[in-house]
Scaffold this motif. Sequence first.
Motif, short mmCIF file in Angstrom:
data_model
loop_
_atom_site.label_atom_id
_atom_site.label_comp_id
_atom_site.label_asym_id
_atom_site.label_seq_id
_atom_site.Cartn_x
_atom_site.Cartn_y
_atom_site.Cartn_z
N GLY A 176 23.41 -43.17 0.54
CA GLY A 176 23.36 -43.30 -0.72
C GLY A 176 22.37 -42.35 -1.58
N VAL A 177 21.83 -41.31 -0.97
CA VAL A 177 20.97 -40.48 -1.77
C VAL A 177 21.86 -39.30 -2.31
N SER A 178 21.67 -39.21 -3.58
CA SER A 178 22.09 -37.88 -4.29
C SER A 178 20.95 -36.80 -4.16
N VAL A 179 21.69 -35.73 -3.73
CA VAL A 179 21.00 -34.48 -3.33
C VAL A 179 21.12 -33.40 -4.50
N THR A 180 20.13 -32.76 -4.77
CA THR A 180 20.21 -31.56 -5.48
C THR A 180 19.71 -30.41 -4.54
N VAL A 181 20.26 -29.24 -4.13
CA VAL A 181 20.00 -28.26 -3.28
C VAL A 181 19.60 -27.30 -3.89
N PHE A 182 17.94 -26.76 -3.46
CA PHE A 182 17.80 -25.37 -4.09
C PHE A 182 17.32 -24.54 -2.69
N SER A 183 18.29 -23.53 -2.61
CA SER A 183 18.21 -22.82 -1.54
C SER A 183 18.00 -21.45 -1.59
N ASP A 184 17.12 -20.90 -2.57
CA ASP A 184 16.87 -19.59 -3.05
C ASP A 184 15.39 -19.12 -2.69
N VAL A 185 14.64 -19.95 -1.71
CA VAL A 185 13.39 -19.43 -1.18
C VAL A 185 13.32 -18.37 -0.58
N GLN A 186 12.40 -17.38 -0.82
CA GLN A 186 12.17 -16.29 -0.07
C GLN A 186 11.04 -16.39 0.61
N ALA A 187 10.83 -15.70 1.87
CA ALA A 187 9.68 -15.46 2.55
C ALA A 187 8.59 -15.04 1.54
N ASP A 188 7.40 -15.34 2.00
CA ASP A 188 6.28 -15.25 0.92
C ASP A 188 6.63 -15.45 -0.48
N PRO A 189 7.06 -16.64 -0.77
CA PRO A 189 7.70 -16.84 -2.11
C PRO A 189 6.80 -16.40 -3.27
N PRO A 190 7.60 -15.77 -4.37
CA PRO A 190 7.06 -15.24 -5.31
C PRO A 190 6.72 -16.45 -6.58
N GLU A 191 6.06 -16.38 -7.71
CA GLU A 191 6.04 -17.32 -8.77
C GLU A 191 7.33 -17.83 -9.05
N ALA A 192 8.28 -16.73 -9.32
CA ALA A 192 9.50 -17.22 -9.81
C ALA A 192 10.18 -18.23 -9.30
N VAL A 193 9.94 -18.15 -7.80
CA VAL A 193 10.76 -19.15 -7.05
C VAL A 193 10.32 -20.49 -7.27
N ILE A 194 8.99 -20.56 -7.48
CA ILE A 194 8.41 -21.80 -7.64
C ILE A 194 8.93 -22.46 -8.97
N HIS A 195 8.75 -21.61 -9.83
CA HIS A 195 9.38 -22.11 -11.33
C HIS A 195 10.58 -22.58 -11.14
N ALA A 196 11.56 -21.67 -10.47
CA ALA A 196 13.03 -22.25 -10.59
C ALA A 196 13.03 -23.48 -9.81
N ALA A 197 12.70 -23.52 -8.64
CA ALA A 197 12.89 -24.80 -8.10
C ALA A 197 12.35 -26.19 -8.49
N THR A 198 11.12 -25.77 -9.41
CA THR A 198 10.59 -26.84 -10.30
C THR A 198 11.77 -27.58 -11.24
N GLN A 199 12.26 -26.41 -11.72
CA GLN A 199 13.32 -26.94 -12.92
C GLN A 199 14.27 -27.60 -12.21
N ALA A 200 14.71 -27.27 -10.94
CA ALA A 200 15.84 -27.89 -10.30
C ALA A 200 15.40 -29.40 -9.98
N ALA A 201 14.09 -29.82 -9.78
CA ALA A 201 13.61 -30.92 -9.57
C ALA A 201 13.88 -32.24 -10.68
N ALA A 202 14.19 -31.54 -11.93
CA ALA A 202 14.05 -32.59 -13.03
C ALA A 202 15.23 -33.85 -12.76
N GLY A 203 14.67 -34.97 -12.97
CA GLY A 203 15.36 -36.18 -12.73
C GLY A 203 15.24 -36.72 -11.24
#
Length: 383
Positions: free
Chosen positions: A59-86
């Motif tokens: 019964g857990v609703s899931v949003t998937v963020f699958s764009d992680v890169q090796a040695d992740p750049p800041e842009a990936v962190i920002h995009a994943a954080t936006q996906a975490a809303a709610g």
Amino acid sequence: MRPFTFNTTPSIRMGAGLLDELGGIAKTLCGDRVLLVTDPGMMTTGIVDRALDCLRKAGVSVTVFSDVQADPPEAVIHAATQAAAGTGGVIGIGGGSSIDVAKLVALLAKGGQALADVYGVGMAKGPRLPLIAVPTTAGTGSEVTPISIVTTGASEKMGVVSPVIIPDLALLDPDLTRDLPPHVTAATGVDAMVHAIEAFASASPNNNAISRALACEALRLMGPALERAVHQPHDMDARADMLLGSLLAGQAFANSPVAAVHALAYPVGGHFKVPHGLSNALVLPHVMRFNAETAPEPYAALAPIAFPALAGLEVPQAALAFADELAALSLRCGLPSGLSGVGISESDLPLLARDAMNQSRLLVNNPREVTEADALAIYGAAL
């Protein structure tokens, strides 16, 4: 005994098949909406699909963020954080990069701090979302560390270091490492051994008896297991020993920080896109030989724990033999023998040496002072 602090993940669960219990675990810890952070490669393995099926059945609703890169750049962190809303919690599934991103998302999505404000030691204040880490490699130990590494700009790496980002729960399922390619098993495995070695030898004032004991046990497990895991990938005893050894090494260096091996490895990865574990493996024996000239004792103590055949040697000989055996282990596991094997030439070494000097938070923990000239010489030996 001098005072010290030891922090680690509050709950650790390990066992074959535990991924199938993720739904109930997440429901209890995170509620009914989660963000699952992973990378494109993991999406092709079937592991994420199993996790999603288990979560949804609970019964857990899931949003998937699958764009992680090796040695992740800041842009990936920002995009994943936006996906975490709610969402009510974050699950990181994958290698160290995915778990590192999950840590920062849990912090930034809840705490209100900006990424630029949390770099450094103790700058992340929280609060954060509940956080579950599911490692699929036996290497970084990120599931039990207070550290997340981010690539800033073209090649510079910066760390967020705070107990606030230690996951609430680490779920270790050795079955998830069964199908790792041999070169990934080898590089991540040597990375975990580096964590144990540097934690034990660290000059940090927080080097402590717990970290040293964990480092010893990690090497006792991984010394004989790594080669078996590489060449007999479905040897699940070896896989389990590597996964547990990686966690123990992570706990060790999370509290007795790493030093010059990592400081010299980061520029190799940043400029030449060499995976972190392989970067560590390429410089490890050469940093150890450099350190052993003035501080051989910790390496001599560890040598027979990782490789019992080295028992009985005098301290200087044991320290150097340990470095030699680690170099030989890397070769037997199929890793390149030097920096030239990953496209680095002699003309590149001054740039690497200059950049290594920027890793002052790591170099201060080295048992021997490292100057830029020393770094250049070490890179030359590693070429």
